[in-house]
Write an enzyme that holds these catalytic residues in place. Structure first.
Site, PDB file in Angstrom:
ATOM      1  N   ASP A  44       0.985  -0.887  -0.277  1.00 54.38           N
ATOM      2  CA  ASP A  44      -0.240   0.219  -0.249  1.00 54.38           C
ATOM      3  C   ASP A  44       1.000   0.825  -0.168  1.00 54.38           C
ATOM      4  O   ASP A  44       0.448   2.118  -0.496  1.00 54.38           O
ATOM      5  CB  ASP A  44      -0.933   0.050   1.047  1.00 54.38           C
TER       6      ASP A  44
HETATM    7  P1  NAP Z   1       0.789  -4.065   3.348  1.00 55.92           P
HETATM    8  O1  NAP Z   1      -0.103  -2.895   2.146  1.00 55.92           O
HETATM    9  O2  NAP Z   1       0.354  -4.443   4.314  1.00 55.92           O
HETATM   10  O3  NAP Z   1       1.266  -5.109   2.301  1.00 55.92           O
HETATM   11  C1  NAP Z   1       2.432  -6.116   2.241  1.00 55.92           C
HETATM   12  C2  NAP Z   1       2.587  -6.894   1.735  1.00 55.92           C
HETATM   13  O4  NAP Z   1       3.824  -8.085   2.107  1.00 55.92           O
HETATM   14  C3  NAP Z   1       1.703  -7.535   0.885  1.00 55.92           C
HETATM   15  O5  NAP Z   1       1.593  -7.394  -0.459  1.00 55.92           O
HETATM   16  C4  NAP Z   1       2.676  -9.009   1.071  1.00 55.92           C
HETATM   17  O6  NAP Z   1       2.203  -9.713   0.118  1.00 55.92           O
HETATM   18  C5  NAP Z   1       4.030  -9.102   1.501  1.00 55.92           C
HETATM   19  N1  NAP Z   1       3.968  -9.790   2.225  1.00 55.92           N
HETATM   20  C6  NAP Z   1       3.555 -10.715   3.453  1.00 55.92           C
HETATM   21  N2  NAP Z   1       4.447 -11.808   4.059  1.00 55.92           N
HETATM   22  C7  NAP Z   1       5.647 -11.726   3.218  1.00 55.92           C
HETATM   23  C8  NAP Z   1       6.736 -12.443   3.326  1.00 55.92           C
HETATM   24  N3  NAP Z   1       6.921 -13.744   4.027  1.00 55.92           N
HETATM   25  N4  NAP Z   1       8.153 -12.515   2.230  1.00 55.92           N
HETATM   26  C9  NAP Z   1       7.407 -11.299   1.536  1.00 55.92           C
HETATM   27  N5  NAP Z   1       6.232 -10.591   1.398  1.00 55.92           N
HETATM   28  C10 NAP Z   1       5.327 -11.002   2.136  1.00 55.92           C
HETATM   29  O7  NAP Z   1       2.079  -3.643   4.075  1.00 55.92           O
HETATM   30  P2  NAP Z   1       2.808  -2.153   3.852  1.00 55.92           P
HETATM   31  O8  NAP Z   1       3.057  -1.337   2.111  1.00 55.92           O
HETATM   32  O9  NAP Z   1       3.830  -1.912   4.751  1.00 55.92           O
HETATM   33  O10 NAP Z   1       1.900  -0.644   4.248  1.00 55.92           O
HETATM   34  C11 NAP Z   1       0.740  -1.174   5.555  1.00 55.92           C
HETATM   35  C12 NAP Z   1      -0.611  -1.165   5.429  1.00 55.92           C
HETATM   36  O11 NAP Z   1      -1.104  -1.408   6.732  1.00 55.92           O
HETATM   37  C13 NAP Z   1      -0.897   0.652   4.917  1.00 55.92           C
HETATM   38  O12 NAP Z   1      -2.495   0.187   4.563  1.00 55.92           O
HETATM   39  C14 NAP Z   1      -1.630   0.974   6.803  1.00 55.92           C
HETATM   40  O13 NAP Z   1      -2.412   2.098   6.649  1.00 55.92           O
HETATM   41  C15 NAP Z   1      -2.200  -0.281   7.216  1.00 55.92           C
HETATM   42  N6  NAP Z   1      -1.701  -0.347   8.775  1.00 55.92           N
HETATM   43  C16 NAP Z   1      -0.546   0.313   9.045  1.00 55.92           C
HETATM   44  C17 NAP Z   1      -0.413   0.190  10.813  1.00 55.92           C
HETATM   45  C18 NAP Z   1       0.594   1.231  11.190  1.00 55.92           C
HETATM   46  O14 NAP Z   1       0.890   1.795  12.287  1.00 55.92           O
HETATM   47  N7  NAP Z   1       1.831   1.365  10.596  1.00 55.92           N
HETATM   48  C19 NAP Z   1      -1.436  -0.064  11.410  1.00 55.92           C
HETATM   49  C20 NAP Z   1      -2.291  -0.684  10.800  1.00 55.92           C
HETATM   50  C21 NAP Z   1      -2.472  -0.827   9.675  1.00 55.92           C
HETATM   51  P3  NAP Z   1       2.194 -11.506  -0.499  1.00 55.92           P
HETATM   52  O15 NAP Z   1       0.798 -11.649   0.144  1.00 55.92           O
HETATM   53  O16 NAP Z   1       2.531 -11.540  -1.735  1.00 55.92           O
HETATM   54  O17 NAP Z   1       3.226 -12.217   0.425  1.00 55.92           O
END
Ligand code: NAP
Length: 469
Positions: free
Chosen positions: A392
Site C-alpha cells: 500500500d
Molecule cells: P501491506 O500493504 O500490508 O503489504 C504487505 C505486502 O507484504 C503484501 O502485499 C504481501 O504480499 C507481502 N508479504 C507478506 N508476507 C510476506 C513475506 N513473508 N515475504 C514477502 N512478502 C510478504 O504493507 P505496507 O506496504 O507496509 O503498508 C501497511 C498497510 O498497513 C497500510 O495500508 C497501513 O495503513 C496499514 N496499517 C498500518 C499500521 C501502522 O501503524 N503502520 C497499522 C495498521 C494498519 P504477499 O501476500 O503476496 O506476500
C-alpha cells in the site's frame, strides 16, 4: 508523614513518566524510556497501596496476580501483533476507568450523595463515557486487526451513519448534563446505566466504518481517549498522579493521531468522530495484467551496477523477519561503494515506527533511514528501488483513485525510480485489499518469494560474485 511520602513519590513518578516519553524520541534512549516508565508505574502502585485508606490488601494482591496472569502472555506476542495487543491494553484501561467511575457513583449516591458535587459528577460522566467507549472501540479495533472472523474487516457504512454516531453521543452527554444537575434524582437510576449502554454502543459504531489504512490512526486516538478517561478518574478520586499521567497519555496519543492524519492526508475532525470510513468499490476485473519477473542472478547484476539503491521495507519484511538478511544485503552493496538508503513510510507495517524497530534490531545505521518526505525528492535519481514486502505504501493509486481506501495517502514514489524490484510471495494485494499498478509498470520486475529467502539468495549471489573478482 505517609501523606508527604506519597505526594513525594507521586512527583518522582510524574517526572519519570515525562522523561519516559521524552526518551522515546530516539531509538538510542528508547530502552531507558521503558525502564523509566516501568519504575514510574511501580512507584505509583506502591505509593497508592501504602495509603491508610487502603484496607483490603488481599484484593490488591489478587488483582496483581490477575494482572500478571494476563500481562505476561500479552508481552510475548510477535511484533506484527503489537497493534492489536496495544488496542487490548487500551480496552482494559478504558474498562478500568469506566468501572471505577461506576463504583464511585453508586457508592456515593447510596451512602453520601453530598459527595456528588457538580464537578465530581461531571468528572464521573466524562470518565464513564470515555472509558466505556474506549473499551468497546478498542476491542473492535483489536478484533479487526487480528482478523477475527465475525468482525468485518472492511469499513461498514450505512446511510446517516455520522448523524447516528453524533446523535448517540449527544444523547449520552445530555443525560450526563442532567446527572450533573441532579445526581440523585429518581430518573438517575435510568440515566446512569443508559449513559454506560450508549457509550458501549458508540465505541462499536465508532470503529465499524473504519478499515484498512486508517486503523493506525484510530488506535492512537483510542490511546488518547483512554488517557483522557484516566484524567477524569484522577479528578473523581482526587489523585494528582492519575491526572498528570492520564494527561500525558491523552496528549501524546492526540499528537500522534494528528501526525498520522497528516501523514495519511486524513481530516482530524473526521477521525475524532469516527466518520471517515469510505466504502471500497469493487475492483473492476478487466483483463488480467502481466507481471514481469527477474531472476536472482539478473537482479544481483543490476544492483551491482547501481550507484543509489533505495530499500522500501513494508509489512512483508516484518512477516518474513527478513531484517537481518536485509542488513547483509546492505553490507554487500555498501562495500561496493553503492549508496543505500531506507525509505521509511510513517504507516509501513502494522504500527507506528514498525520499520524503525526492525531495522534498529538489525543494526542498520540510523542515518541511512530516510523519512518519506525527504527520500521522495531523490527517487527519480534512484537506480534501483527495492520494495521488500511493501504494498500500500508504494501504490500510485493513492494519488488519484478516489474509489480506493488509500486515496490521498502520501506514498513513497517507488514508481519514479529507474528500476523497481518488488519482493512478495504472491499476487495477493496488501492491507487495503487493492491491486498495485506499480507491479505492472515497465520498469518493475517481481522477485516472487518469501522476503527472507529472496534477500538471502541475493546476498549469496552477491557474495559469490565478489568472491569471483
Ligand atoms: P501491506 O500493504 O500490508 O503489504 C504487505 C505486502 O507484504 C503484501 O502485499 C504481501 O504480499 C507481502 N508479504 C507478506 N508476507 C510476506 C513475506 N513473508 N515475504 C514477502 N512478502 C510478504 O504493507 P505496507 O506496504 O507496509 O503498508 C501497511 C498497510 O498497513 C497500510 O495500508 C497501513 O495503513 C496499514 N496499517 C498500518 C499500521 C501502522 O501503524 N503502520 C497499522 C495498521 C494498519 P504477499 O501476500 O503476496 O506476500
Amino acid at each position: 508523614m505517609t501523606h508527604s511520602i506519597v505526594q513525594f513519590a507521586y512527583i518522582v513518578a510524574t517526572a519519570l513518566f515525562v522523561f519516559s516519553l521524552y526518551w522515546m524520541n530516539s531509538p538510542k534512549t528508547a530502552r531507558r524510556s521503558v525502564f523509566a516508565g516501568v519504575a514510574a508505574m511501580l512507584l505509583a502502585i506502591i505509593a497508592t497501596w501504602i495509603q491508610p485508606e487502603v484496607l483490603h490488601h488481599g484484593w490488591i494482591v489478587l488483582a496483581i496476580i490477575a494482572g500478571f496472569v494476563v500481562g505476561v502472555p500479552l508481552s510475548r506476542v510477535p511484533l506484527t501483533a503489537v497493534p492489536q495487543r496495544t488496542a487490548l491494553s487500551h480496552a482494559f484501561g478504558g474498562l478500568a476507568a469506566g468501572l471505577v467511575g461506576t463504583a464511585k457513583y453508586y457508592l456515593w449516591v447510596s451512602e453520601s450523595p453530598e459527595m456528588l458535587t457538580p464537578f465530581r459528577m461531571g468528572a464521573i460522566v466524562a470518565e464513564i463515557i470515555l472509558g466505556y467507549l474506549t473499551f468497546t472501540g478498542s476491542l473492535m479495533a483489536a478484533g479487526k486487526l487480528q482478523e477475527v472472523k465475525w468482525i468485518p474487516q472492511r469499513p461498514v457504512t450505512y446511510p446517516l451513519q455520522n448523524l447516528t454516531n453524533i446523535g448517540l453521543l449527544v444523547v449520552a452527554v445530555g443525560l450526563g448534563v442532567f446527572l450533573v444537575m441532579q445526581p440523585a434524582a429518581p430518573f438517575s437510576a435510568i440515566a446512569f446505566p443508559a449513559i454506560i449502554g450508549l457509550s458501549l454502543i458508540f465505541g462499536v459504531l465508532l470503529i465499524i466504518p473504519i478499515g484498512g489504512a486508517d486503523m493506525p490512526t484510530v488506535i492512537s486516538i483510542l490511546n488518547s481517549y483512554a488517557g483522557l478517561s484516566a484524567v477524569a478518574m484522577g479528578f473523581v478520586l482526587d489523585n494528582k498522579l492519575l491526572i498528570t499521567a492520564g494527561a500525558l497519555d491523552g496528549s501524546s496519543g492526540l499528537i500522534l493521531s494528528i501526525i498520522m492524519c497528516k501523514a495519511m492526508n486524513r481530516s482530524f475532525t473526521n477521525v475524532l468522530f469516527g466518520a471517515f470510513g469510505k466504502v471500497q468499490t469493487a475492483q473492476a476485473s478487466g483483463e488480467e495484467k502481466r507481471y514481469k519477473e527477474e531472476t536472482i542472478d539478473g537482479a544481483a547484476q543490476v544492483l551491482e551496477q547501481a550507484s543509489l539503491v533505495v530499500f522500501i521495507p513494508g509489512y512483508g519484511m516484518a512477516v518474513a523477519q527478513a531484517q537481518h538478511r536485509v542488513r547483509e544485503l546492505y553490507d554487500q552493496l555498501t562495500k561496493r561503494g553503492i549508496s543505500v538508503k531506507f525509505a521509511i513510510h510513517p504507516v509501513a507495517g502494522r504500527m507506528p515506527g514498525h520499520m524503525n524497530v526492525l531495522l534498529a534490531e538489525a543494526d542498520i545505521p540510523y542515518s541511512d533511514l530516510v523519512e518519506m518526505d525527504d527520500i521522495n525528492a531523490d527517487m527519480p535519481l534512484c537506480d534501483v528501488a527495492m520494495v521488500i514486502g511493501a504494498n500500500d505504501v508504494v501504490n500510485p493509486a493513492a494519488r488519484y483513485d478516489k474509489s480506493t481506501p488509500i486515496y490521498g495517502m502520501p506514498i513513497i514514489d517507488a514508481d519514479k525510480a529507474k528500476t523497481v524490484f518488488a519482493i512478495k510471495r504472491s499476487k495477493n494485494p496488501g492491507f487495503a485489499g487493492i491491486d498495485n499498478e506499480l507491479y505492472f509498470q515497465d520498469r518493475t520486475f517481481m522477485l516472487f518469494g518469501d522476503a527472507k529467502a529472496v534477500v538471502g539468495e541475493l546476498v549469496k549471489q552477491l557474495s559469490g560474485n565478489s568472491g569471483m573478482h
